[in-house]
Enzyme design. Structure first.
Site, PDB file in Angstrom:
ATOM      1  N   HIS A 158      12.806  27.631 -23.041  1.00  0.00           N
ATOM      2  CA  HIS A 158      11.774  27.096 -23.348  1.00  0.00           C
ATOM      3  C   HIS A 158      11.966  25.705 -23.852  1.00  0.00           C
ATOM      4  O   HIS A 158      10.729  24.971 -23.776  1.00  0.00           O
ATOM      5  CB  HIS A 158      11.016  27.914 -24.349  1.00  0.00           C
ATOM      6  CG  HIS A 158      10.598  29.140 -24.097  1.00  0.00           C
ATOM      7  ND1 HIS A 158       9.230  29.684 -23.587  1.00  0.00           N
ATOM      8  CD2 HIS A 158      11.223  30.303 -24.123  1.00  0.00           C
ATOM      9  CE1 HIS A 158       9.111  30.767 -23.313  1.00  0.00           C
ATOM     10  NE2 HIS A 158      10.318  31.510 -23.458  1.00  0.00           N
ATOM     11  N   ASP A 366      10.264  16.966 -25.196  1.00  0.00           N
ATOM     12  CA  ASP A 366       9.782  18.363 -25.443  1.00  0.00           C
ATOM     13  C   ASP A 366       9.851  19.016 -24.018  1.00  0.00           C
ATOM     14  O   ASP A 366       9.698  18.683 -22.967  1.00  0.00           O
ATOM     15  CB  ASP A 366       8.124  18.129 -25.655  1.00  0.00           C
ATOM     16  CG  ASP A 366       7.896  19.100 -26.808  1.00  0.00           C
ATOM     17  OD1 ASP A 366       8.405  20.376 -26.890  1.00  0.00           O
ATOM     18  OD2 ASP A 366       6.881  18.867 -27.436  1.00  0.00           O
TER      19      ASP A 366
END
Length: 467
Positions: A158, A366
């Protein structure tokens, strides 16, 4: 058709009323587990003494079995606070200066992964598909293979995967890379992450590339592909529409007194670019003084990993920075920054997104950033707000119609805020339509379907949340 077995560090267990946490990932995985029948195993969040770990705590909800295990206090310190969050997390977010490698923590990380394998092993059935999530559990498939598990095992990361010159600084990089080759399918958020991973393998000579997504190690092959995660787009849009009718929404509008709302929602983490964002907001107000007393930035930043010293220091720094800006620019009846240091429920967030004219999603790095996608889904199509998005968020690879910025460029970001707030409604609508089309095309259920279809090696029934 076999069950789906999901393994993650933490598990969103339904409460006593049978209601599970409403995050998009949890919704998608629970839908997949319910459709196939399945098991979700992970850490309970509880720690205990060395000799106090008992049997798995189990719960059945519909077609899903939940299995939770405690960890010892030593395990939590070495595996979770230590190697996972003080080595892997900073390195994957390009913060070599914050990585604190220690042999004890490294040993604890691999020890806990062996422990997870021992807990999972008796529960695995012959036809199960096993799907392991995130950086806490990279070695888990290799541990299962050592114990004879031949099931198809997938892994989804992730967070970002860094470039070789960053990743290979980690003393145990080769063991981690080798562990990943034990999976059948490895998923990344972006093509860039997958290519960084492929470059790491090539640099170490650990595999041979057979095509864009296929790799071989010895006699076995595996797939490594981008599967950009989405949100439950339509459900979140409906949630935002309903939130506009709540008392909280009316109170917030009243408190703004006609001022435009700018919103930022981030976990308190050094990867989120919070200090740079506040600098950019202050620069925006000073370079474009007509916006003073006309806008308010609501920065919602729940605390995170307060046991780690770097996070405590950052919490103080961000709070002091927001206070300094308010002291320098604020007036008796206007506070430039409202800084909220706790989490809000999703319905409340959806309503705040909907009323915000501008969202600041400006991480320094991110994996994806689902706040960007939630903000778009929450908008009123007749008068949508503008998404200002960091080029270094995984979401930037998909959300081309956002206003893209370099968060390190404080003045450039400040000017982008001014342009976004002045953007004509026709342009805002056009941008929003393109962004929303992307969200609808690749929602969280499409993400889940795509990964599981590749893992199974065959077409599976489509997975959808209950309407």
């Amino acid at each position: 058709m076999g069950r789906l077995v999901v393994v993650s560090n933490r598990v969103p267990v339904p409460d006593k009323k049978g209601t599970a946490p409403a995050g998009g990932l949890a919704v998608a995985l629970q839908s997949a587990l319910e459709a196939r029948g399945g098991l979700w195993l992970g850490w309970s969040g509880q720690s205990c003494g060395e000799d106090a770990i008992g049997p798995l705590k189990t719960l059945k909800d519909g077609n899903i079995d939940y299995a939770l295990t405690d960890l010892t206090e030593k395990d939590v310190e070495e595996y979770y606070h230590g190697f996972a969050n003080r080595v892997l997390w900073p390195i994957c977010h390009y913060r070599l200066d914050l990585a604190e490698y220690g042999r004890r923590e490294m040993a604890g990380y691999f020890r806990v992964n062996r422990f997870f394998a021992s807990r999972l092993l008796p529960l695995i059935e012959e036809d199960d598909l096993i799907w392991i999530h995130d950086y806490h559990l990279i070695p888990l498939a290799a541990e299962l293979r050592r114990q004879g598990v031949k099931n198809r095992i997938g892994f989804f990361l992730h967070i970002p995967w860094p470039a070789p010159d960053v990743f290979l600084t980690m003393p145990v990089h080769e063991e981690l890379l080798t562990s990943l080759t034990a999976y059948d399918v490895i998923g990344f958020q972006t093509v860039h992450d997958r290519e960084n991973f492929a470059d790491c393998l090539a640099r170490q000579g650990l595999s041979r590339r057979l095509g864009e997504s296929r790799f071989s190690v010895g006699e076995r092959t595996f797939t490594a592909k981008p599967y950009p995660i989405g949100i439950e787009t339509e459900a979140f849009a409906a949630l935002a529409r309903r939130a506009g009718e709540t008392t909280l929404h009316r109170r917030m509008l009243q408190s703004l007194d006609g001022k435009s709302l700018i919103i930022g929602v981030d976990r308190l983490d050094y990867s989120k670019g919070l200090t740079q964002r506040i600098d950019a907001f202050e620069t925006f107000l000073t370079r474009h003084p007509d916006n003073q007393r006309q806008v308010t930035l609501l920065q919602i930043t729940p605390k995170s990993r307060s046991e780690v010293p770097e996070y405590e220091a950052m919490q103080r720094a961000v709070a002091e920075q927001a206070g300094r800006v308010n002291g320098a620019l604020g007036t008796v009846d206007w506070v430039p920054i409202r800084y909220v240091n706790r989490s809000l429920r999703r319905p409340a967030l959806a309503g705040l997104y909907r009323m915000a004219k501008l969202a600041l999603v400006t991480p320094l790095r991110d994996g994806m950033n689902l706040v960007a996608k939630e903000y778009i889904a929450a908008q009123n199509e007749e008068d949508p707000g503008v998404l200002l998005l960091s080029r270094f968020a995984g979401a930037a690879a998909e959300l081309k119609e956002a206003v893209l910025v370099n968060p390190y460029d404080v003045e450039g970001t400040a000017d982008a805020m001014a342009r976004s707030l002045a953007m004509p409604v026709e342009e805002r609508r056009e941008r929003w339509k393109g962004l929303m089309a992307t969200l609808r095309k690749n929602d969280v259920f499409v993400w889940c379907d795509g990964f599981l279809t590749d893992l199974a090696g065959a077409t599976l029934p489509r997975i959808r949340a209950a309407s």
